[in-house]
Design a protein around this motif. Structure first.
Motif, PDB file in Angstrom:
ATOM      1  N   PHE A  86      52.478  56.024  50.358  1.00 55.43           N
ATOM      2  CA  PHE A  86      52.125  55.656  48.990  1.00 55.43           C
ATOM      3  C   PHE A  86      51.388  54.435  48.447  1.00 55.43           C
ATOM      4  CE2 PHE A  86      53.587  52.836  45.760  1.00 55.43           C
ATOM      5  CZ  PHE A  86      54.726  54.430  45.020  1.00 55.43           C
ATOM      6  N   LEU A  87      50.835  53.659  48.868  1.00 53.00           N
ATOM      7  CA  LEU A  87      49.858  53.049  48.726  1.00 53.00           C
ATOM      8  C   LEU A  87      48.843  53.078  48.050  1.00 53.00           C
ATOM      9  CD1 LEU A  87      50.113  49.679  50.332  1.00 53.00           C
ATOM     10  CD2 LEU A  87      51.268  49.840  47.799  1.00 53.00           C
ATOM     11  N   VAL A  88      48.371  54.243  49.516  1.00 54.54           N
ATOM     12  CA  VAL A  88      46.601  55.197  49.172  1.00 54.54           C
ATOM     13  C   VAL A  88      47.786  55.800  47.934  1.00 54.54           C
ATOM     14  CG1 VAL A  88      45.154  56.850  50.067  1.00 54.54           C
ATOM     15  CG2 VAL A  88      46.215  54.888  51.968  1.00 54.54           C
ATOM     16  N   PHE A  89      48.079  57.116  47.487  1.00 58.13           N
ATOM     17  CA  PHE A  89      48.497  57.703  46.732  1.00 58.13           C
ATOM     18  C   PHE A  89      48.390  57.065  44.928  1.00 58.13           C
ATOM     19  CE2 PHE A  89      50.828  60.086  49.395  1.00 58.13           C
ATOM     20  CZ  PHE A  89      49.904  60.846  49.967  1.00 58.13           C
ATOM     21  N   LEU A  90      48.849  55.390  45.168  1.00 58.54           N
ATOM     22  CA  LEU A  90      48.524  54.893  44.493  1.00 58.54           C
ATOM     23  C   LEU A  90      47.805  54.300  43.920  1.00 58.54           C
ATOM     24  CD1 LEU A  90      50.734  53.442  41.953  1.00 58.54           C
ATOM     25  CD2 LEU A  90      50.891  51.445  43.480  1.00 58.54           C
ATOM     26  N   GLU A  91      46.586  53.995  44.622  1.00 60.42           N
ATOM     27  CA  GLU A  91      45.314  53.397  44.260  1.00 60.42           C
ATOM     28  C   GLU A  91      44.583  54.556  43.582  1.00 60.42           C
ATOM     29  OE1 GLU A  91      42.524  50.125  45.374  1.00 60.42           O
ATOM     30  OE2 GLU A  91      45.206  50.367  45.100  1.00 60.42           O
TER      31      GLU A  91
ATOM     32  N   LYS B 250      54.780  42.194  49.848  1.00 59.62           N
ATOM     33  CA  LYS B 250      54.425  41.720  49.532  1.00 59.62           C
ATOM     34  C   LYS B 250      53.074  42.082  49.037  1.00 59.62           C
ATOM     35  CE  LYS B 250      56.808  38.445  48.879  1.00 59.62           C
ATOM     36  NZ  LYS B 250      58.297  38.412  50.037  1.00 59.62           N
ATOM     37  N   ALA B 251      52.386  43.341  49.276  1.00 62.66           N
ATOM     38  CA  ALA B 251      51.589  44.368  49.374  1.00 62.66           C
ATOM     39  C   ALA B 251      51.290  45.223  48.009  1.00 62.66           C
ATOM     40  CB  ALA B 251      50.761  45.209  50.962  1.00 62.66           C
ATOM     41  N   LEU B 252      52.695  45.048  47.595  1.00 66.02           N
ATOM     42  CA  LEU B 252      53.107  46.067  46.449  1.00 66.02           C
ATOM     43  C   LEU B 252      52.482  45.226  45.607  1.00 66.02           C
ATOM     44  CD1 LEU B 252      56.363  47.566  47.313  1.00 66.02           C
ATOM     45  CD2 LEU B 252      54.583  49.170  47.006  1.00 66.02           C
ATOM     46  N   PHE B 253      52.456  44.404  45.153  1.00 68.19           N
ATOM     47  CA  PHE B 253      52.338  43.906  43.954  1.00 68.19           C
ATOM     48  C   PHE B 253      51.157  43.851  43.431  1.00 68.19           C
ATOM     49  CE2 PHE B 253      56.079  41.351  45.300  1.00 68.19           C
ATOM     50  CZ  PHE B 253      56.942  41.692  44.870  1.00 68.19           C
ATOM     51  N   ARG B 254      49.901  43.897  44.205  1.00 64.08           N
ATOM     52  CA  ARG B 254      48.809  43.430  44.337  1.00 64.08           C
ATOM     53  C   ARG B 254      48.267  45.252  43.690  1.00 64.08           C
ATOM     54  NH1 ARG B 254      48.041  42.509  49.360  1.00 64.08           N
ATOM     55  NH2 ARG B 254      47.191  44.056  50.541  1.00 64.08           N
ATOM     56  N   ARG B 255      49.138  46.159  43.618  1.00 66.72           N
ATOM     57  CA  ARG B 255      48.475  47.544  43.422  1.00 66.72           C
ATOM     58  C   ARG B 255      49.608  47.926  42.241  1.00 66.72           C
ATOM     59  NH1 ARG B 255      46.253  49.897  48.526  1.00 66.72           N
ATOM     60  NH2 ARG B 255      46.723  48.155  49.817  1.00 66.72           N
ATOM     61  N   PHE B 256      49.953  47.479  41.770  1.00 69.62           N
ATOM     62  CA  PHE B 256      50.765  47.576  40.456  1.00 69.62           C
ATOM     63  C   PHE B 256      49.491  46.634  39.649  1.00 69.62           C
ATOM     64  CE2 PHE B 256      53.940  48.748  43.146  1.00 69.62           C
ATOM     65  CZ  PHE B 256      54.511  50.036  42.576  1.00 69.62           C
ATOM     66  N   ASP B 257      49.328  47.743  37.670  1.00 69.19           N
ATOM     67  CA  ASP B 257      48.878  46.684  36.922  1.00 69.19           C
ATOM     68  C   ASP B 257      49.545  46.017  36.019  1.00 69.19           C
ATOM     69  OD1 ASP B 257      47.020  48.977  37.139  1.00 69.19           O
ATOM     70  OD2 ASP B 257      47.321  50.168  36.508  1.00 69.19           O
ATOM     71  N   MET B 258      51.005  46.659  36.321  1.00 71.66           N
ATOM     72  CA  MET B 258      51.286  45.024  35.451  1.00 71.66           C
ATOM     73  C   MET B 258      52.804  44.903  36.262  1.00 71.66           C
ATOM     74  SD  MET B 258      52.429  45.320  31.311  1.00 71.66           S
ATOM     75  CE  MET B 258      50.731  45.493  30.839  1.00 71.66           C
ATOM     76  N   VAL B 259      53.237  43.996  36.560  1.00 69.09           N
ATOM     77  CA  VAL B 259      54.777  43.749  36.753  1.00 69.09           C
ATOM     78  C   VAL B 259      55.915  43.332  35.880  1.00 69.09           C
ATOM     79  CG1 VAL B 259      56.400  42.642  38.717  1.00 69.09           C
ATOM     80  CG2 VAL B 259      54.203  43.064  38.839  1.00 69.09           C
ATOM     81  N   LEU B 260      57.045  43.903  35.599  1.00 68.05           N
ATOM     82  CA  LEU B 260      57.858  43.612  34.142  1.00 68.05           C
ATOM     83  C   LEU B 260      59.190  43.256  34.542  1.00 68.05           C
ATOM     84  CD1 LEU B 260      55.557  45.889  33.132  1.00 68.05           C
ATOM     85  CD2 LEU B 260      57.591  46.278  31.478  1.00 68.05           C
ATOM     86  N   ASP B 261      59.215  41.711  33.764  1.00 65.54           N
ATOM     87  CA  ASP B 261      60.410  41.294  34.716  1.00 65.54           C
ATOM     88  C   ASP B 261      61.883  41.431  33.718  1.00 65.54           C
ATOM     89  OD1 ASP B 261      59.392  40.615  36.903  1.00 65.54           O
ATOM     90  OD2 ASP B 261      58.449  38.649  35.987  1.00 65.54           O
ATOM     91  N   TYR B 262      63.141  41.971  34.193  1.00 68.30           N
ATOM     92  CA  TYR B 262      64.433  41.810  33.513  1.00 68.30           C
ATOM     93  C   TYR B 262      64.943  41.738  34.368  1.00 68.30           C
ATOM     94  CZ  TYR B 262      62.093  46.314  32.054  1.00 68.30           C
ATOM     95  OH  TYR B 262      60.751  46.915  31.510  1.00 68.30           O
ATOM     96  N   ASP B 263      65.773  41.180  33.182  1.00 63.33           N
ATOM     97  CA  ASP B 263      67.314  39.986  33.279  1.00 63.33           C
ATOM     98  C   ASP B 263      68.309  40.194  32.500  1.00 63.33           C
ATOM     99  OD1 ASP B 263      68.600  37.698  33.995  1.00 63.33           O
ATOM    100  OD2 ASP B 263      66.991  36.214  33.869  1.00 63.33           O
ATOM    101  N   LEU B 264      68.998  39.366  32.549  1.00 64.19           N
ATOM    102  CA  LEU B 264      70.510  39.907  31.772  1.00 64.19           C
ATOM    103  C   LEU B 264      70.648  39.472  30.519  1.00 64.19           C
ATOM    104  CD1 LEU B 264      73.524  38.933  34.829  1.00 64.19           C
ATOM    105  CD2 LEU B 264      72.707  41.204  33.992  1.00 64.19           C
ATOM    106  N   PRO B 265      70.501  39.700  29.217  1.00 65.36           N
ATOM    107  CA  PRO B 265      70.369  39.753  28.149  1.00 65.36           C
ATOM    108  C   PRO B 265      71.262  38.105  28.085  1.00 65.36           C
ATOM    109  CG  PRO B 265      72.065  41.283  28.203  1.00 65.36           C
ATOM    110  CD  PRO B 265      71.329  40.570  29.417  1.00 65.36           C
ATOM    111  N   ASP B 266      70.557  37.358  26.812  1.00 65.42           N
ATOM    112  CA  ASP B 266      71.162  36.012  26.417  1.00 65.42           C
ATOM    113  C   ASP B 266      72.592  36.727  25.139  1.00 65.42           C
ATOM    114  OD1 ASP B 266      70.023  36.635  24.159  1.00 65.42           O
ATOM    115  OD2 ASP B 266      68.537  35.000  24.911  1.00 65.42           O
TER     116      ASP B 266
END
Length: 321
Positions: A207-212, A232-248
């Motif tokens: 998957f990481l090769v295909f993604l790269e 942990k090897a996954l995070f540097r393969r993505f251009d952006m990490v979006l964090d979601y949380d429960l709404p206030d």
């Protein structure tokens, strides 16, 4: 000349063995690499040549926007109508999503200067917080199909063939532009420390090769509810990490107002703050719908604070239980 020495060796090996699918796969990887390096004419010519060569072959890649054959078992295609203004998100998250849209809409300008637009996204957060909706928004705003890949199903149904099935999806992404959502990504990307390391690691590495090597024409979105277990090897393969949380409370009110529309007249939203704690976007939408149906069935033309409070309490009880 675009393409690495390894690519050319792989081309020769696949040609010598008569493995057309492997040959085409490597050729598409070379095309993707050429595009990333700014050789757009070469990339286009290579992709056109692959498509033309496959045209007379029964093993050609089918357009994934209308998946048939094997692809129909791997993906679910849809054409969402959810706009950006319907997505309730905190400021920083909203800005990240707008940035993705801007870079994709102006991708030619970026590529002409040797830069790729953001196209590999990792979305992480609790269930029901808007990850799938974000993929839908991207598809709608960019007028692209949304192709949802259920990794858990692929890994259980195609045991021993998972890597090749994932390769099929990435190959199709080179030909058919779209938003490719790898849902429940932790099924693949979980940090492996047990006895299943061998096969799971091979699948993840594939998957990481295909993604790269993926081109920027399509957007690859991986969504997970469990960031803590991801390798942990996954995070540097993505251009952006979006964090979601429960709404206030403020965001919760916006979610319910968005679902109820004009029938939410006179609701005292501040009185509901203590009842929305711990509820996801999906929970809030369902609570709003329950309250609306209760009001309609009792002959009311609008939803009141009491109906919403009761619906929220029921939803909290169900969520805790």
């Amino acid at each position: 000349m675009a393409g690495s020495g390894e690519h050319f060796k792989a081309l020769v090996r696949s040609h010598a063995s008569g493995n057309d699918e492997a040959f085409y796969s490597v050729a598409l990887q070379v095309a993707a690499q050429a595009a990333r390096r700014g050789h757009h004419n070469l990339a286009t010519d290579l992709k056109t040549a692959v498509e033309s060569s496959r045209a007379g072959s029964p093993a050609k890649v089918t357009s994934i926007a209308q998946p048939r054959g094997e692809l129909s078992e791997l993906v679910v295609a849809s054409h969402p109508t959810v706009s950006l203004k319907e997505l309730v998100a905190p400021g920083h998250l909203g800005e990240q999503i707008k940035r993705v849209l801007t870079e994709q809409r102006q991708s030619k300008r970026l590529l002409d200067h040797g830069f790729e637009p953001v196209h590999r996204l990792l979305l992480e957060g609790p269930p029901g917080t808007g990850k799938t909706m974000t993929a839908s928004v991207l598809a709608h705003e960019l007028s692209l199909p949304l192709l949802t890949i259920r990794l858990d199903s692929i890994m259980s149904k195609f045991m021993g063939e998972t890597a090749s099935k994932i390769r099929q999806v990435f190959e199709a992404a080179e030909i058919q532009r779209g938003i490719y959502l790898f849902d429940e990504f932790d099924a693949l990307g979980g940090d492996r420390t047990g006895n299943d390391v061998g096969e799971a690691r091979r699948i993840l590495n594939s998957f990481l090769v295909f993604l790269e090597n993926s081109s920027s024409e399509s957007i690859i979105v991986a969504a997970t509810n469990h960031r803590s277990i991801l390798d942990k090897a996954l995070f540097r393969r993505f251009d952006m990490v979006l964090d979601y949380d429960l709404p206030d409370p403020k965001q919760a009110a916006a979610v319910m107002r968005g679902r109820l529309g004009s029938i939410a007249k006179g609701v005292r939203w501040s009185a509901l703050s203590e009842f929305v704690d711990g509820l996801s976007h999906a929970d809030l939408v369902r609570a709003a719908e329950d309250a609306a149906k209760t009001a309609i069935l009792t002959g009311n033309s609008s939803v009141g604070t009491d109906e919403l409070r009761s619906a929220l309490q029921s939803r909290r009880t169900a969520s805790i239980g």
